[in-house]
Write a protein that holds these residues in place. Structure first.
Motif, PDB file in Angstrom:
ATOM      1  N   ILE A  23      22.559 -47.389   6.682  1.00 13.42           N
ATOM      2  CA  ILE A  23      22.542 -48.625   5.899  1.00 13.42           C
ATOM      3  C   ILE A  23      21.790 -49.657   6.715  1.00 13.42           C
ATOM      4  O   ILE A  23      22.175 -49.959   7.845  1.00 13.42           O
ATOM      5  N   LEU A  24      20.719 -50.176   6.151  1.00 13.46           N
ATOM      6  CA  LEU A  24      19.903 -51.195   6.810  1.00 13.46           C
ATOM      7  C   LEU A  24      20.021 -52.460   5.965  1.00 13.46           C
ATOM      8  O   LEU A  24      19.251 -52.674   5.037  1.00 13.46           O
ATOM      9  N   ALA A  25      21.052 -53.245   6.241  1.00  9.60           N
ATOM     10  CA  ALA A  25      21.395 -54.395   5.420  1.00  9.60           C
ATOM     11  C   ALA A  25      20.664 -55.653   5.891  1.00  9.60           C
ATOM     12  O   ALA A  25      20.713 -55.996   7.064  1.00  9.60           O
ATOM     13  N   ASP A  26      20.028 -56.309   4.935  1.00 14.26           N
ATOM     14  CA  ASP A  26      19.320 -57.565   5.193  1.00 14.26           C
ATOM     15  C   ASP A  26      18.426 -57.468   6.412  1.00 14.26           C
ATOM     16  O   ASP A  26      18.374 -58.379   7.234  1.00 14.26           O
ATOM     17  N   GLY A  27      17.705 -56.368   6.517  1.00 12.92           N
ATOM     18  CA  GLY A  27      16.946 -56.106   7.723  1.00 12.92           C
ATOM     19  C   GLY A  27      15.466 -56.367   7.651  1.00 12.92           C
ATOM     20  O   GLY A  27      14.940 -57.122   8.453  1.00 12.92           O
ATOM     21  N   THR A  79      10.676 -41.486   1.493  1.00  8.65           N
ATOM     22  CA  THR A  79      10.340 -41.392   0.078  1.00  8.65           C
ATOM     23  C   THR A  79      11.370 -42.171  -0.726  1.00  8.65           C
ATOM     24  O   THR A  79      12.572 -41.890  -0.640  1.00  8.65           O
ATOM     25  N   ILE A  80      10.916 -43.134  -1.503  1.00  7.41           N
ATOM     26  CA  ILE A  80      11.834 -43.945  -2.310  1.00  7.41           C
ATOM     27  C   ILE A  80      12.358 -43.112  -3.470  1.00  7.41           C
ATOM     28  O   ILE A  80      11.591 -42.509  -4.214  1.00  7.41           O
ATOM     29  N   SER A  81      13.689 -43.110  -3.627  1.00  9.01           N
ATOM     30  CA  SER A  81      14.287 -42.400  -4.749  1.00  9.01           C
ATOM     31  C   SER A  81      14.788 -43.355  -5.827  1.00  9.01           C
ATOM     32  O   SER A  81      14.894 -42.963  -6.989  1.00  9.01           O
ATOM     33  N   SER A  82      15.104 -44.604  -5.458  1.00  4.34           N
ATOM     34  CA  SER A  82      15.466 -45.581  -6.490  1.00  4.34           C
ATOM     35  C   SER A  82      15.352 -46.999  -5.957  1.00  4.34           C
ATOM     36  O   SER A  82      15.435 -47.238  -4.758  1.00  4.34           O
ATOM     37  N   VAL A  83      15.134 -47.911  -6.893  1.00  7.50           N
ATOM     38  CA  VAL A  83      15.105 -49.341  -6.604  1.00  7.50           C
ATOM     39  C   VAL A  83      16.039 -49.991  -7.614  1.00  7.50           C
ATOM     40  O   VAL A  83      15.920 -49.749  -8.818  1.00  7.50           O
ATOM     41  N   GLN A  84      16.982 -50.779  -7.103  1.00 11.44           N
ATOM     42  CA  GLN A  84      17.945 -51.423  -7.992  1.00 11.44           C
ATOM     43  C   GLN A  84      18.040 -52.903  -7.658  1.00 11.44           C
ATOM     44  O   GLN A  84      18.007 -53.290  -6.493  1.00 11.44           O
ATOM     45  N   TYR A  85      18.165 -53.708  -8.689  1.00 10.57           N
ATOM     46  CA  TYR A  85      18.394 -55.136  -8.528  1.00 10.57           C
ATOM     47  C   TYR A  85      19.899 -55.336  -8.687  1.00 10.57           C
ATOM     48  O   TYR A  85      20.502 -54.814  -9.617  1.00 10.57           O
ATOM     49  N   LEU A  86      20.513 -56.084  -7.786  1.00 13.18           N
ATOM     50  CA  LEU A  86      21.972 -56.151  -7.745  1.00 13.18           C
ATOM     51  C   LEU A  86      22.576 -57.217  -8.651  1.00 13.18           C
ATOM     52  O   LEU A  86      23.791 -57.367  -8.695  1.00 13.18           O
ATOM     53  N   ILE A 135      18.170 -56.885  -3.446  1.00 16.26           N
ATOM     54  CA  ILE A 135      17.542 -55.661  -3.921  1.00 16.26           C
ATOM     55  C   ILE A 135      18.101 -54.516  -3.074  1.00 16.26           C
ATOM     56  O   ILE A 135      18.432 -54.707  -1.902  1.00 16.26           O
ATOM     57  N   LEU A 136      18.230 -53.363  -3.692  1.00 14.25           N
ATOM     58  CA  LEU A 136      18.662 -52.155  -2.993  1.00 14.25           C
ATOM     59  C   LEU A 136      17.584 -51.101  -3.195  1.00 14.25           C
ATOM     60  O   LEU A 136      17.237 -50.772  -4.326  1.00 14.25           O
ATOM     61  N   VAL A 137      17.051 -50.602  -2.090  1.00 15.12           N
ATOM     62  CA  VAL A 137      16.072 -49.514  -2.131  1.00 15.12           C
ATOM     63  C   VAL A 137      16.701 -48.321  -1.448  1.00 15.12           C
ATOM     64  O   VAL A 137      17.147 -48.410  -0.309  1.00 15.12           O
ATOM     65  N   VAL A 138      16.771 -47.214  -2.176  1.00 15.87           N
ATOM     66  CA  VAL A 138      17.300 -45.965  -1.628  1.00 15.87           C
ATOM     67  C   VAL A 138      16.098 -45.080  -1.305  1.00 15.87           C
ATOM     68  O   VAL A 138      15.254 -44.844  -2.170  1.00 15.87           O
ATOM     69  N   ALA A 139      16.022 -44.657  -0.056  1.00 15.12           N
ATOM     70  CA  ALA A 139      14.904 -43.823   0.379  1.00 15.12           C
ATOM     71  C   ALA A 139      15.436 -42.593   1.105  1.00 15.12           C
ATOM     72  O   ALA A 139      16.516 -42.632   1.718  1.00 15.12           O
ATOM     73  N   GLU A 140      14.704 -41.494   1.026  1.00  9.34           N
ATOM     74  CA  GLU A 140      15.126 -40.232   1.600  1.00  9.34           C
ATOM     75  C   GLU A 140      14.132 -39.720   2.626  1.00  9.34           C
ATOM     76  O   GLU A 140      12.957 -40.042   2.574  1.00  9.34           O
TER      77      GLU A 140
END
Length: 143
Positions: A23-27, A79-86, A135-140
């Motif tokens: 988890i890389l929060a507000d980084g 590799t980005i798997s999803s982008v979500q706006y919170l 924003i939340l970006v999930v990457a693999e």
């Protein structure tokens, strides 16, 4: 036993392929890293993830800058798997509006209300990305 380890995001003090998730929060935005440190941080994130591991990037920023965060991660080894706006913009505005009186019982109860938070989130979601401050970006790590 919990342990605390101090290190740098551009030289993470763990062996390669150590983690299934990070988890890389507000980084990326808030840490105000130089371009080279940001590149190192993303390479290090990739290095310490196991293949198939996931990195969750969240950042508090203006919706007009969300694309910059996505582009930075797209240009990394991940590799980005999803982008979500919170959809949290109205909640932040509500909290800020009552900051001076947040200790009043009625305000304190409202700020602790999950149903109010969900209602504000529902309204914010109608605004699309401008209804968000996070924003939340999930990457693999694919390989």
């Amino acid at each position: 036993h919990p342990a605390f380890i101090v290190g740098s995001s551009s030289v993470i003090p763990f062996k390669s392929s150590t983690f299934d998730a990070l988890i890389l929060a507000d980084g990326i935005s808030e840490w105000q890293l130089s371009d080279s440190d940001r590149t190192s941080m993303l390479a290090e994130t990739h290095r310490v993830l196991r293949t198939g591991g996931v990195a969750l990037f969240t950042d508090y920023m203006r919706p007009s800058d969300f694309h910059k965060l996505v582009a930075i991660i797209q240009n990394s080894p991940l590799t980005i798997s999803s982008v979500q706006y919170l959809n949290d913009r109205l909640w932040y505005q509500f909290g800020g509006l009552f900051k001076a009186v947040r200790n009043w019982p009625v305000i304190s109860n409202a700020l602790a209300s999950v149903s109010l938070a969900k209602s504000l989130r529902s309204v914010s979601s109608l605004l699309g990305k401008i209804g968000s401050r996070h924003i939340l970006v999930v990457a693999e790590k694919k390989s």
